[in-house]
Every structure is written in structure tokens, then in C-alpha cells.
Design a protein around this motif. Structure first.
Motif, PDB file in Angstrom:
ATOM      1  N   LEU A   1      37.329  55.832  62.822  1.00 11.94           N
ATOM      2  CA  LEU A   1      36.092  56.583  63.115  1.00 11.94           C
ATOM      3  C   LEU A   1      35.159  56.588  61.904  1.00 11.94           C
ATOM      4  O   LEU A   1      33.942  56.492  62.046  1.00 11.94           O
TER       5      LEU A   1
ATOM      6  N   TYR B   1      24.578  56.800  68.981  1.00 19.79           N
ATOM      7  CA  TYR B   1      25.900  57.135  68.434  1.00 19.79           C
ATOM      8  C   TYR B   1      25.833  58.478  67.706  1.00 19.79           C
ATOM      9  O   TYR B   1      26.681  59.355  67.904  1.00 19.79           O
TER      10      TYR B   1
ATOM     11  N   TRP C   1      29.867  47.468  76.190  1.00 19.00           N
ATOM     12  CA  TRP C   1      30.802  46.745  75.332  1.00 19.00           C
ATOM     13  C   TRP C   1      30.848  45.268  75.732  1.00 19.00           C
ATOM     14  O   TRP C   1      30.719  44.923  76.913  1.00 19.00           O
TER      15      TRP C   1
ATOM     16  N   SER D   1      41.474  54.183  72.586  1.00 21.17           N
ATOM     17  CA  SER D   1      41.066  54.721  71.290  1.00 21.17           C
ATOM     18  C   SER D   1      39.935  55.716  71.482  1.00 21.17           C
ATOM     19  O   SER D   1      39.349  55.821  72.565  1.00 21.17           O
ATOM     20  N   TRP D   2      39.617  56.428  70.404  1.00 19.15           N
ATOM     21  CA  TRP D   2      38.611  57.494  70.474  1.00 19.15           C
ATOM     22  C   TRP D   2      37.212  56.935  70.701  1.00 19.15           C
ATOM     23  O   TRP D   2      36.288  57.672  71.047  1.00 19.15           O
ATOM     24  N   LYS D   3      37.037  55.614  70.494  1.00 21.88           N
ATOM     25  CA  LYS D   3      35.683  55.067  70.645  1.00 21.88           C
ATOM     26  C   LYS D   3      35.156  55.252  72.092  1.00 21.88           C
ATOM     27  O   LYS D   3      33.959  55.309  72.308  1.00 21.88           O
TER      28      LYS D   3
ATOM     29  N   LYS E   1      27.958  61.915  67.945  1.00 23.45           N
ATOM     30  CA  LYS E   1      28.748  62.357  66.768  1.00 23.45           C
ATOM     31  C   LYS E   1      28.425  63.814  66.399  1.00 23.45           C
ATOM     32  O   LYS E   1      29.314  64.589  66.059  1.00 23.45           O
TER      33      LYS E   1
ATOM     34  N   PHE F   1      33.348  46.792  68.051  1.00 22.91           N
ATOM     35  CA  PHE F   1      32.166  47.559  68.467  1.00 22.91           C
ATOM     36  C   PHE F   1      31.066  46.686  69.079  1.00 22.91           C
ATOM     37  O   PHE F   1      29.965  47.176  69.348  1.00 22.91           O
TER      38      PHE F   1
ATOM     39  N   LEU G   1      33.359  53.328  62.047  1.00 23.91           N
ATOM     40  CA  LEU G   1      32.315  53.336  63.095  1.00 23.91           C
ATOM     41  C   LEU G   1      31.115  54.187  62.653  1.00 23.91           C
ATOM     42  O   LEU G   1      29.964  53.821  62.901  1.00 23.91           O
TER      43      LEU G   1
ATOM     44  N   LEU H   1      31.500  56.087  71.483  1.00 23.89           N
ATOM     45  CA  LEU H   1      30.702  54.876  71.684  1.00 23.89           C
ATOM     46  C   LEU H   1      31.017  54.402  73.101  1.00 23.89           C
ATOM     47  O   LEU H   1      31.762  53.454  73.309  1.00 23.89           O
TER      48      LEU H   1
ATOM     49  N   ASP I   1      43.381  56.515  62.957  1.00 20.82           N
ATOM     50  CA  ASP I   1      42.182  56.542  63.798  1.00 20.82           C
ATOM     51  C   ASP I   1      41.027  57.266  63.109  1.00 20.82           C
ATOM     52  O   ASP I   1      39.857  56.993  63.401  1.00 20.82           O
TER      53      ASP I   1
ATOM     54  N   PRO J   1      40.225  50.108  68.098  1.00 20.62           N
ATOM     55  CA  PRO J   1      39.358  51.259  67.776  1.00 20.62           C
ATOM     56  C   PRO J   1      38.154  50.905  66.917  1.00 20.62           C
ATOM     57  O   PRO J   1      37.262  51.726  66.746  1.00 20.62           O
TER      58      PRO J   1
END
Ligand code: SF4
Ligand code: SF4
Length: 342
Positions: free
Chosen positions: A105, A118, A263, A62-64, A122, A242, A108, A68, A101, A239
């Protein structure tokens, strides 16, 4: 608010889109879904425009990973002196983010709204989303694309995918600037109206939340207890998972080192271990059995996150099911949760 100017706007055709991808790539680091040699879809830096995959399949990662990161150094210490370490990162573009997704986001962004680390990443990230969603997803809200669904999502550019072309929307000044610099003007702008929809949560999500809270069925969790091996892969793939833990890394020089976060997973025993051990319970934990852990994970996604943020705590992407070595399928579990208890 949506500026309804579409009557004179012409969609971006596939040739123009290819040129746009080329343009993005020349000036920026572009992260995009691409198939690897074994046919798996992953997120990686895009080197060749032709390698971009824009379709209904979701990448396994995922984009995390890129907003992140799995491990972040937060500050260095030397004796009592502390120096903050902000992420050193070039501008990056997320290209081809499914609307599911984008919802992840957006969540998040809320959770880490006050997190400097973060937010620093971003600030340097442009999100280019698409209306494409996988066929199998229980979050049906986005299956049918309507532009009024965009005003509660955070993005810079959005492609509503048509048969032969794309309707282009912008969601930020950065997105507008990027298209203007490329020389493309045929877009509509969507003003971000905050993450929460006036009509509240999607009915399906409300039904799951209600069933989890009011019709607890222990059999479901006892069954999963027998299969789950507590590997934590589902939390890595998800995704919107967290949770992290902190650790200190000391250096050779006395009194120096750094504080880091990485994580973590609620499936790991140490995650809920607390102080106050006794000889009878040397490893005192808040959550002990696998059944408790897996219930806690679902409760986090479907009860606590919606209660805290008024947003869905799961976007129905199915990554947890795809990566689970025990074949635990969230779609099947949700059906069980929704069944009226006999
Ligand atoms: S389907 Fe699974 S991986 Fe995807 S958001 Fe929901 S819990 Fe996370
Ligand atoms: S991936 Fe599957 S086996 Fe591993 S912790 Fe998650 S549910 Fe359990």
C-alpha cells in the motif's frame, strides 16, 4: 521518529481487542480477512467480529480492490462539457493488513500520489496493520518485527502481535483519534519518515535486481514461455500491479458518455499494441512472445519499480503463484534468477 514511552505502556489484551473490533464495526465499514465456506481466505466487509481472521495466512485478494477499484468512472462528458466524477465512498477501515501488504500500500500511495481518484479513496480509508507475515515469503525483511521498520510505512494503527496480546502503535492522527474515542491510551506513536529507508533496499531485493539487470538468462524465460497461458491472473492477484487502460462509454443521448479506467494486464496482447500497423504487421506490438511478456513482468517488479521509486516492486506475498493456473511459482523463478549463470 519513535516516541519511546513503552516502559509504562500496557499491551492490549485479546478481550480488549475484541471490544475494539466490535466498536470499529458499529461505526464504520470494516473490510477484513475472513474464510469463506470452502475455507478460502478473502477480503470482505466484516459483519460479525468473530469472523475476523488474524493470522499468518494472506487473503487471496489484495487490498488494492478497495483502494484502486477494478473499474472507475473518471468524468462524464456532454458535448464539450466535462464533469469530473469523484468516487462516492463511505469511510472504510482495512483491518488486519499484514506488514507485507502495508509495504504494498505504501508503494501504491507513491505511484498514485498525484491521482485525485486514488487519493479521494485513500482519504477515507483507515489502515490497521499487523506484524503477521506468511512463512513462505522471500522478502525476509519483515519476518522479524522491529518497531523501527514502521517509520517508513503508511498506516493509521498497527498491532505488533505477541503471544497473548498486542503492542499498539499509531501512525497518524486519525489512528490516534480512533483509539482515543474508543478509550484506549496505551499506544506509542510512530512519525512517518517517508517511504524510503536510509539503508536503501533490502539486500535480497538488490540481489534480484542485480541478477535481472546483469545476468540475463534467456533459458528461464523460454521455459516459462512454454507454460504461461497469458491469462493475467497473476496481475489481478498482485497487490502492487497497477496498470490500467482507459475506455469511453457512450450513452444513448448523442454526444454524452463517460471516460473510465479499468485494470489491465501486460500479459494481454492489446496491452502493448501500438499505432503504425503495416500490412506485414497488422497488429504492431511492443511485446510479442510470452517469454517477452513474462520477462517484462518480472523486470517491472524487480528492476523498473525499485529504480523509479527506490522501493521494492514486489513484497513476496506469493499471491501470483497461488493463483497461477500453470503452477508458475515466483519463489522458484527467483531462485533460478539468482543462480550464477554457467
Ligand atoms: S509475490 Fe507475486 S503477487 Fe506478491 S507482490 Fe510479488 S509479484 Fe506481486
Ligand atoms: S497467472 Fe500464470 S499463466 Fe496466467 S499470465 Fe500469470 S504466469 Fe501466465
Amino acid at each position: 521518529m519513535i516516541w519511546d514511552l513503552r516502559f509504562w505502556i500496557i499491551n492490549m489484551n485479546k478481550n480488549e481487542f475484541q471490544k475494539f473490533v466490535q466498536y470499529l464495526k458499529e461505526k464504520n465499514k470494516v473490510i477484513a480477512p475472513q474464510h469463506d465456506v470452502e475455507g478460502y481466505l478473502h477480503l470482505n466487509e466484516l459483519n460479525e467480529a468473530k469472523d475476523l481472521y488474524l493470522g499468518i495466512e494472506l487473503p487471496l485478494d489484495s487490498w488494492k480492490w478497495f483502494i484502486l477499484p477494478p473499474r472507475q468512472e473518471m468524468f462524464a462528458y456532454k458535448g464539450l462539457k466535462i464533469e469530473e466524477i469523484l468516487p462516492k465512498l463511505k469511510d472504510q477501515i482495512f483491518l488486519g493488513v499484514s506488514i507485507l501488504d502495508m509495504q504494498a500500500l505504501t508503494l501504491l500511495n507513491q505511484i498514485f500520489e498525484k491521482d485525485t481518484y486514488y487519493q479521494e479513496i485513500k482519504k477515507k480509508t483507515i489502515v490497521i496493520g499487523t506484524s503477521l507475515v506468511p512463512e513462505e515469503n522471500f522478502y525476509k525483511f519483515f519476518d522479524k518485527f522491529e518497531e523501527n521498520k514502521l517509520e517508513h510505512l503508511q498506516f493509521d494503527i498497527f498491532l505488533a502481535v505477541q503471544k497473548n496480546d498486542y503492542i499498539i502503535y499509531t501512525g497518524s492522527e486519525d489512528g490516534q483519534r480512533l483509539l482515543d474515542d474508543f478509550g484506549y491510551k496505551d499506544y506509542s506513536h510512530i512519525e512517518y519518515a517517508g517511504p524510503i529507508r536510509e539503508e536503501g533496499l533490502d539486500p535480497q531485493m538488490v540481489a534480484i535486481k542485480d541478477a535481472m539487470q546483469n545476468r540475463h538468462n534467456q533459458k528461464i524465460w523460454d521455459e516459462l514461455d512454454k507454460r504461461c497461458m497469458q491469462c493475467g491472473k497473476c496481475t489481478i492477484a498482485c497487490p502492487v500491479c497497477f496498470c490500467f487502460r482507459m475506455f469511453d462509454q457512450s450513452n444513448f443521448e448523442p454526444g454524452t458518455g463517460s471516460r473510465n479506467r479499468c485494470w489491465d494486464s501486460c500479459f494481454y496482447n492489446e496491452f502493448t499494441q501500438v499505432a503504425g500497423a503495416t500490412p506485414e504487421a497488422p497488429k504492431h506490438r511492443m511485446i510479442n512472445t510470452t517469454a517477452q511478456k513474462i520477462y517484462f513482468w518480472y523486470e517491472h517488479h524487480f528492476v523498473r519499480t525499485p529504480a523509479t521509486f527506490s522501493l521494492p516492486g514486489c513484497v513476496g506475498c506469493g499471491r501470483c503463484s497461488k493463483t497461477c493456473p500453470a503452477d508458475i511459482d515466483i519463489f522458484t523463478t527467483i531462485k533460478e534468477i539468482l543462480k550464477v549463470k554457467k
